[in-house]
Every structure is written in C-alpha cells, then in structure tokens.
Design a protein around this motif. Structure first.
Motif, PDB file in Angstrom:
ATOM      1  N   GLY A 152       0.769  -1.235   0.000  1.00 12.36           N
ATOM      2  CA  GLY A 152       0.000   0.000   0.000  1.00 12.36           C
ATOM      3  C   GLY A 152       0.798   1.282   0.000  1.00 12.36           C
ATOM      4  O   GLY A 152       0.212   2.368   0.071  1.00 12.36           O
ATOM      5  N   LEU A 153       2.129   1.199  -0.090  1.00 10.70           N
ATOM      6  CA  LEU A 153       2.955   2.405  -0.081  1.00 10.70           C
ATOM      7  C   LEU A 153       3.339   2.790  -1.503  1.00 10.70           C
ATOM      8  O   LEU A 153       3.400   1.959  -2.402  1.00 10.70           O
ATOM      9  N   GLY A 154       3.621   4.061  -1.713  1.00 13.35           N
ATOM     10  CA  GLY A 154       3.917   4.573  -3.042  1.00 13.35           C
ATOM     11  C   GLY A 154       5.386   4.446  -3.405  1.00 13.35           C
ATOM     12  O   GLY A 154       6.215   3.986  -2.613  1.00 13.35           O
ATOM     13  N   ASP A 155       5.709   4.910  -4.619  1.00 13.53           N
ATOM     14  CA  ASP A 155       7.068   4.755  -5.145  1.00 13.53           C
ATOM     15  C   ASP A 155       7.926   5.998  -4.908  1.00 13.53           C
ATOM     16  O   ASP A 155       8.897   6.238  -5.611  1.00 13.53           O
ATOM     17  N   GLN A 156       7.571   6.781  -3.908  1.00 12.65           N
ATOM     18  CA  GLN A 156       8.347   7.970  -3.556  1.00 12.65           C
ATOM     19  C   GLN A 156       8.610   7.970  -2.058  1.00 12.65           C
ATOM     20  O   GLN A 156       7.765   7.552  -1.268  1.00 12.65           O
ATOM     21  N   VAL A 157       9.791   8.429  -1.661  1.00 14.45           N
ATOM     22  CA  VAL A 157      10.100   8.651  -0.249  1.00 14.45           C
ATOM     23  C   VAL A 157      10.737  10.025  -0.104  1.00 14.45           C
ATOM     24  O   VAL A 157      11.212  10.616  -1.087  1.00 14.45           O
ATOM     25  N   CYS A 158      10.738  10.528   1.117  1.00 12.04           N
ATOM     26  CA  CYS A 158      11.365  11.810   1.417  1.00 12.04           C
ATOM     27  C   CYS A 158      12.378  11.618   2.541  1.00 12.04           C
ATOM     28  O   CYS A 158      12.173  10.791   3.431  1.00 12.04           O
ATOM     29  N   VAL A 159      13.451  12.363   2.483  1.00 13.99           N
ATOM     30  CA  VAL A 159      14.440  12.363   3.554  1.00 13.99           C
ATOM     31  C   VAL A 159      14.476  13.755   4.172  1.00 13.99           C
ATOM     32  O   VAL A 159      14.731  14.746   3.478  1.00 13.99           O
ATOM     33  N   GLU A 160      14.166  13.819   5.470  1.00 15.13           N
ATOM     34  CA  GLU A 160      14.230  15.088   6.192  1.00 15.13           C
ATOM     35  C   GLU A 160      15.596  15.176   6.854  1.00 15.13           C
ATOM     36  O   GLU A 160      16.074  14.193   7.439  1.00 15.13           O
ATOM     37  N   GLY A 161      16.231  16.311   6.733  1.00 14.01           N
ATOM     38  CA  GLY A 161      17.574  16.396   7.279  1.00 14.01           C
ATOM     39  C   GLY A 161      18.034  17.820   7.494  1.00 14.01           C
ATOM     40  O   GLY A 161      17.257  18.781   7.444  1.00 14.01           O
ATOM     41  N   LEU A 162      19.318  17.945   7.715  1.00 15.74           N
ATOM     42  CA  LEU A 162      19.940  19.205   8.092  1.00 15.74           C
ATOM     43  C   LEU A 162      21.315  19.243   7.449  1.00 15.74           C
ATOM     44  O   LEU A 162      22.024  18.236   7.406  1.00 15.74           O
ATOM     45  N   VAL A 163      21.660  20.397   6.887  1.00 16.56           N
ATOM     46  CA  VAL A 163      23.035  20.629   6.436  1.00 16.56           C
ATOM     47  C   VAL A 163      23.680  21.577   7.424  1.00 16.56           C
ATOM     48  O   VAL A 163      23.131  22.638   7.733  1.00 16.56           O
ATOM     49  N   VAL A 164      24.827  21.190   7.921  1.00 17.49           N
ATOM     50  CA  VAL A 164      25.558  22.025   8.873  1.00 17.49           C
ATOM     51  C   VAL A 164      26.957  22.259   8.321  1.00 17.49           C
ATOM     52  O   VAL A 164      27.741  21.318   8.184  1.00 17.49           O
ATOM     53  N   ARG A 165      27.219  23.497   7.928  1.00 15.10           N
ATOM     54  CA  ARG A 165      28.497  23.881   7.346  1.00 15.10           C
ATOM     55  C   ARG A 165      28.905  22.918   6.229  1.00 15.10           C
ATOM     56  O   ARG A 165      30.042  22.453   6.157  1.00 15.10           O
ATOM     57  N   GLY A 166      27.936  22.599   5.391  1.00 19.62           N
ATOM     58  CA  GLY A 166      28.194  21.790   4.206  1.00 19.62           C
ATOM     59  C   GLY A 166      28.083  20.297   4.397  1.00 19.62           C
ATOM     60  O   GLY A 166      28.189  19.540   3.419  1.00 19.62           O
ATOM     61  N   THR A 167      27.871  19.834   5.619  1.00 24.76           N
ATOM     62  CA  THR A 167      27.756  18.394   5.885  1.00 24.76           C
ATOM     63  C   THR A 167      26.292  18.023   6.072  1.00 24.76           C
ATOM     64  O   THR A 167      25.614  18.587   6.940  1.00 24.76           O
ATOM     65  N   LEU A 182      23.204  15.858   7.289  1.00 27.62           N
ATOM     66  CA  LEU A 182      22.816  14.905   8.327  1.00 27.62           C
ATOM     67  C   LEU A 182      21.381  14.464   8.064  1.00 27.62           C
ATOM     68  O   LEU A 182      20.442  15.235   8.303  1.00 27.62           O
ATOM     69  N   PRO A 183      21.159  13.249   7.576  1.00 32.01           N
ATOM     70  CA  PRO A 183      19.777  12.765   7.444  1.00 32.01           C
ATOM     71  C   PRO A 183      19.217  12.449   8.816  1.00 32.01           C
ATOM     72  O   PRO A 183      19.880  11.825   9.647  1.00 32.01           O
ATOM     73  N   LEU A 184      17.974  12.876   9.073  1.00 30.82           N
ATOM     74  CA  LEU A 184      17.390  12.701  10.397  1.00 30.82           C
ATOM     75  C   LEU A 184      16.084  11.917  10.379  1.00 30.82           C
ATOM     76  O   LEU A 184      15.582  11.530  11.433  1.00 30.82           O
ATOM     77  N   GLY A 185      15.517  11.665   9.215  1.00 31.91           N
ATOM     78  CA  GLY A 185      14.285  10.891   9.132  1.00 31.91           C
ATOM     79  C   GLY A 185      13.940  10.562   7.693  1.00 31.91           C
ATOM     80  O   GLY A 185      14.275  11.311   6.775  1.00 31.91           O
ATOM     81  N   ILE A 186      13.283   9.429   7.502  1.00 34.23           N
ATOM     82  CA  ILE A 186      12.769   9.040   6.187  1.00 34.23           C
ATOM     83  C   ILE A 186      11.250   8.988   6.281  1.00 34.23           C
ATOM     84  O   ILE A 186      10.692   8.368   7.183  1.00 34.23           O
ATOM     85  N   THR A 187      10.594   9.647   5.346  1.00 32.01           N
ATOM     86  CA  THR A 187       9.139   9.698   5.314  1.00 32.01           C
ATOM     87  C   THR A 187       8.628   8.915   4.122  1.00 32.01           C
ATOM     88  O   THR A 187       9.009   9.201   2.985  1.00 32.01           O
ATOM     89  N   ASP A 188       7.792   7.924   4.356  1.00 32.91           N
ATOM     90  CA  ASP A 188       7.161   7.196   3.258  1.00 32.91           C
ATOM     91  C   ASP A 188       5.979   7.995   2.713  1.00 32.91           C
ATOM     92  O   ASP A 188       5.333   8.756   3.446  1.00 32.91           O
ATOM     93  N   VAL A 189       5.689   7.814   1.433  1.00 32.95           N
ATOM     94  CA  VAL A 189       4.625   8.552   0.762  1.00 32.95           C
ATOM     95  C   VAL A 189       3.612   7.556   0.210  1.00 32.95           C
ATOM     96  O   VAL A 189       3.978   6.617  -0.493  1.00 32.95           O
ATOM     97  N   MET A 190       2.352   7.741   0.531  1.00 32.56           N
ATOM     98  CA  MET A 190       1.302   6.890  -0.020  1.00 32.56           C
ATOM     99  C   MET A 190       1.105   7.218  -1.496  1.00 32.56           C
ATOM    100  O   MET A 190       1.510   8.286  -1.965  1.00 32.56           O
ATOM    101  N   PRO A 191       0.499   6.306  -2.274  1.00 35.05           N
ATOM    102  CA  PRO A 191       0.245   6.612  -3.687  1.00 35.05           C
ATOM    103  C   PRO A 191      -0.475   7.945  -3.836  1.00 35.05           C
ATOM    104  O   PRO A 191      -1.358   8.298  -3.054  1.00 35.05           O
ATOM    105  N   LYS A 192      -0.085   8.693  -4.870  1.00 37.70           N
ATOM    106  CA  LYS A 192      -0.604  10.043  -5.053  1.00 37.70           C
ATOM    107  C   LYS A 192      -2.008  10.027  -5.629  1.00 37.70           C
ATOM    108  O   LYS A 192      -2.439   9.062  -6.261  1.00 37.70           O
ATOM    109  N   VAL A 193      -2.712  11.137  -5.406  1.00 35.42           N
ATOM    110  CA  VAL A 193      -3.981  11.365  -6.085  1.00 35.42           C
ATOM    111  C   VAL A 193      -3.631  11.740  -7.523  1.00 35.42           C
ATOM    112  O   VAL A 193      -2.854  12.670  -7.740  1.00 35.42           O
ATOM    113  N   PRO A 194      -4.131  11.016  -8.518  1.00 35.42           N
ATOM    114  CA  PRO A 194      -3.744  11.309  -9.900  1.00 35.42           C
ATOM    115  C   PRO A 194      -4.009  12.760 -10.273  1.00 35.42           C
ATOM    116  O   PRO A 194      -5.048  13.315  -9.893  1.00 35.42           O
ATOM    117  N   PRO A 195      -3.075  13.412 -11.008  1.00 42.17           N
ATOM    118  CA  PRO A 195      -1.841  12.783 -11.439  1.00 42.17           C
ATOM    119  C   PRO A 195      -0.684  12.901 -10.447  1.00 42.17           C
ATOM    120  O   PRO A 195       0.110  11.984 -10.322  1.00 42.17           O
TER     121      PRO A 195
END
Length: 450
Positions: free
Chosen positions: A219-234, A236-249
């Motif tokens: 039941g999960l979609g083909d897209q994910v998101c990564v929430e994170g932070l850049v600190v002085r160019g580095t 840091l990924p802090l979470g992965i968010t799954d995305v349900m199938p989208k409302v067309p389109p």
C-alpha cells in the motif's frame, strides 16, 4: 539570542515551529505579504511572546533585490542573530539576506540551485546522477522536442520556481503540448507566488517508479522523502518519510513516519539523499529530499528543498525519530560549537511513535463533476475507521457549503486534512488506507451549485 523568521505560505505551521524557536531565542516574525497573514497566522501567540512585523507593502514582490533589502532591514531592526524561513517562496532572498548580514544560512547559490528546478537538474547531472531528459522551455515546440527525446512515460512540464507540486502536468502526445504548457504556467498563480515574473518553465522526462523489492508492507507509493539538516556543508539525514500513492496525477495525499523500507533500502535512500544535497553546495539549512524508487534498486532525485517540508511532516518525523528538527536548525545557525544531532542509521525497527499526515481531495471520490459541488462533509466519520491503537490528533475540514474547485491544481484545495498517531506503523498504515478509500462525500439534496 534573537531570530528573524520570514513567514509566508508553506512549511510547518507556526503552532509547531514557534515553541521550538522560542525555547532558544526571542523571535520576530517578518511578514512580507501582510495579505497572507490571516491565512497563515493560526498558532502565532498574541500575548507578546513573539514580535510580528507586517511589511508596509507598496513594492513589487517579484523584485528579489528589494525583498533582500527588506529582510536585511527587518533583521537589523530586531538585531537578529539568525534569519530563516520555512517558506519555499522566500528561501533565496532569505539566504541572500543572511549572507549580506554575515550570518549562517543555506548560501545564496545553494538556495538558488534548490529553488530553480533547471539549475537543480544541471547540478545533479554534473554530480553524476542518472538524469532525465530535461530542458528549459519557452513554447510548445520545446516541449515536443523533449518528448521526442524521451522514453515511455511522457514528459513532465513544471514551473521552474514552483512549490507543492502545483503546476506539474504530464504531456504524453505532441498535440497536448500547447494546452498543457498553458495550464502548467498558470500554476504560478496558485499561491500568488512572488517570484519570477517571466514564469520560466522546465520539461523533463518522467521517472517511472516501482516499489518491488523496496517494501514488504503493501500500500505504499514509489516515492520517499528524507528530512535532514546541512551544517556547514555536511548533510545529516534525520528521518525518512514514506509517501502513499498520489492522487492522480501528482497530488500528494499522505505521508507516514517512520519508514517501512528495509535497512538495505534505507542505506540506498540515505546515500542518494546525501549525494544529492552535496551536489547543490548548501551550507547550513534544513533539507527535504524527494526520491523516486526504481525497479533496478536505485532511486532517483525528484526534487531537493533547502528548507523543511510543510503540512505536519516535521511534527510526525520528530515524533517517529525522536528529533527536534526546528531546534536542531536553530542550534546550527546560532551556535557553531553546539553538538550535532546523530545522523539517522538504518534499522529494521525504528521504534517510537508512528505518525501520518493525510489530506483528502474531491477527485478521489467524484472524478467527473459536471458542475461545481458544495462540500457537505465526508462519511462515515474518519474516527470510526482507525485502528484501536491509532488516534486522530488533529482534524480540519472545509466549511460545509464550500465550493469544491473543478479545475486547476488540487494541492491547495483539500477537503479534509488530519494528523494521526499510533503505536505501530502497521496500524497507522491501515488506518490511513481505510480513511482514504472507505470514506465518501456526503451528497445533500441540491448540492450542485449553479
């Protein structure tokens, strides 16, 4: 410490961000578009805990140099130690203002590469990412050229400076190009976007995703998101968010945290997100990376934002991963010696609270409404469809009688939205799917409007 928050449409709600900001500093909210204040102000305390500066107006919002000047002026008035924004519309002028003030920020060049989808594609291609066919377009003939050079799946036409998937359209046949380009360009008006009077456009071939091999949970979609932070160019990924199938389109309906990806899949996603953020040359800012899951076990970059996502994704990510995304960002901007939060490590069982953001749209219920429709609620009540271990923490819907739009982008025109929390991802996923697919629009007598 003093912080200037440039506030407008988009990003997490002030009701969630301001407590984290206030815990670390005095906060001044600068509102460049006072006409948007009533729509975006809920959650801003009126007890003097936050100073609000409403711009006096009378200037061309498309003039970025003037926008930068006004942000700098507001920052100097409150002696700000940091300036930031959660609104995509103001990411570039805020980054430029920070540089002018000698403060940390995303970097003007990096923020522009994240904001301009053409520059983003060019930066990713230069960094070695597998690239779609893409080009800046000025007319239908340019769209057709990209279509001819592309494989199956058609071509996406989108505003180069768009946000929230507004204006994204699919072209599958050459004879659609003129109509679709006009519709896509009109997306610039959806949020009254104060950018790019030329309404620059981009066309790119479409990535066709495939969840096979990525998830064991259905039941999960083909897209994910990564929430994170850049600190002085580095990064840091802090979470992965799954995305349900989208409302067309392309309208996003539901996001779930923590991720249901396997640990091996998480490693691929996190590595791709890190390389993508590195390609933009960002300095210090929040990030939101959208990735497409592909059949060959790789993932491709959809978009990168130099700010945190909107809706309640920040809140659900914090709850699921035990982070404080807004607080981490403030620490990074104001205190170079502050310990960095630990980067996310792939795990089979993330633990913590499972959470989801869900938006419902009229087209999922009634695909072909012949006339405008008056919203009269949904049934059965969503609370009756959730698992016993899940609760609807927040629920909002349009007022009954609200005129459901029949054309254009749905993203700003949800009919109901809610935030759910539960003890397990399984229970939250089941609850989201039941609400999305088992509710229906209530149709009172005489619902159609003339």
């Amino acid at each position: 410490m003093r912080i200037l928050l440039v506030h407008d449409l988009g990003g997490p709600a002030p009701a969630y961000t301001l407590p984290a900001l206030r815990a670390r500093s005095d906060v001044t909210v600068y509102v460049p578009r006072p006409g948007q204040w009533a729509a975006t102000a809920p959650g801003v305390p009126d007890n003097g805990a936050v100073t609000v500066l409403l711009d006096e107006g009378g200037w061309d919002l498309g003039e970025e140099d003037e926008a930068v000047r006004r942000i700098v002026d507001a920052a100097r008035r409150c002696a700000a130690d940091a300036v930031l924004t959660f609104s995509e519309l103001w990411a570039v002028p805020t980054a430029r203002a920070a540089e002018r003030l000698g403060l940390r920020g995303a970097s003007a060049d990096g923020a522009l590469r994240a904001r301009d989808k053409l520059l983003m594609r060019e930066a990713l291609a230069a960094a070695g990412f597998r690239s779609p066919v893409f080009a800046a377009i000025g007319g239908p003939a340019d769209v057709v050229d990209v279509l001819k050079a592309s494989g199956p799946g058609g071509v996406l036409v989108k505003p180069r400076f768009g946000m929230s998937a507004v204006g994204i359209r699919l072209v599958e046949n050459a004879d659609e190009a003129e109509r679709v380009l006009a519709e896509s360009r009109a997306g610039y008006t959806a949020f009254g976007m104060p950018v790019d009077p030329a309404r620059a456009m981009l066309a790119e071939s479409r990535f066709l995703g495939d969840t096979s091999g990525w998830y064991t949970r259905p039941g999960l979609g083909d897209q994910v998101c990564v929430e994170g932070l850049v600190v002085r160019g580095t990064h840091l990924p802090l979470g992965i968010t799954d995305v349900m199938p989208k409302v067309p389109p392309f309208t996003q309906s539901a996001h779930i945290s923590p991720t249901s990806l396997t640990p091996d899949a998480q490693r691929i996603v996190l590595d791709t997100a890190r390389r993508a953020v590195d390609a933009l040359g960002l300095d210090t800012c929040g990030t939101h990376v959208e990735l497409k899951l592909m059949a060959d076990g790789r993932c491709e970059v959809i978009e990168i934002a130099a700010r945190y996502p909107g809706r309640t994704i920040v809140e659900q990510s914090d709850r699921a991963y035990g982070t404080d995304l807004v607080g981490h960002l403030v620490d990074a901007l104001t205190d170079p010696g502050h310990p960095l939060p630990p980067a996310l490590e792939p795990a089979q069982d993330i633990g913590g609270t499972a959470a989801a953001t869900l938006h419902l749209y009229a087209s999922e219920y009634l695909r072909d409404l012949p006339t405008p429709f008056a919203y009269a609620g949904i049934e059965p009540p969503p609370a009756s469809l959730v698992d016993p271990a899940v609760r609807i923490v927040a629920f909002d819907e349009r007022g009954h009688g609200w005129r459901v739009p029949q054309a254009g982008d749905e993203q700003p025109h949800w009919i109901a939205r809610m935030y759910l929390e539960g003890a397990s991802v399984d229970a939250v996923c089941r609850s989201v799917n039941r609400i999305r697919y088992e509710t229906r629009l209530r149709r009172p007598v005489g619902a159609a409007l003339s």
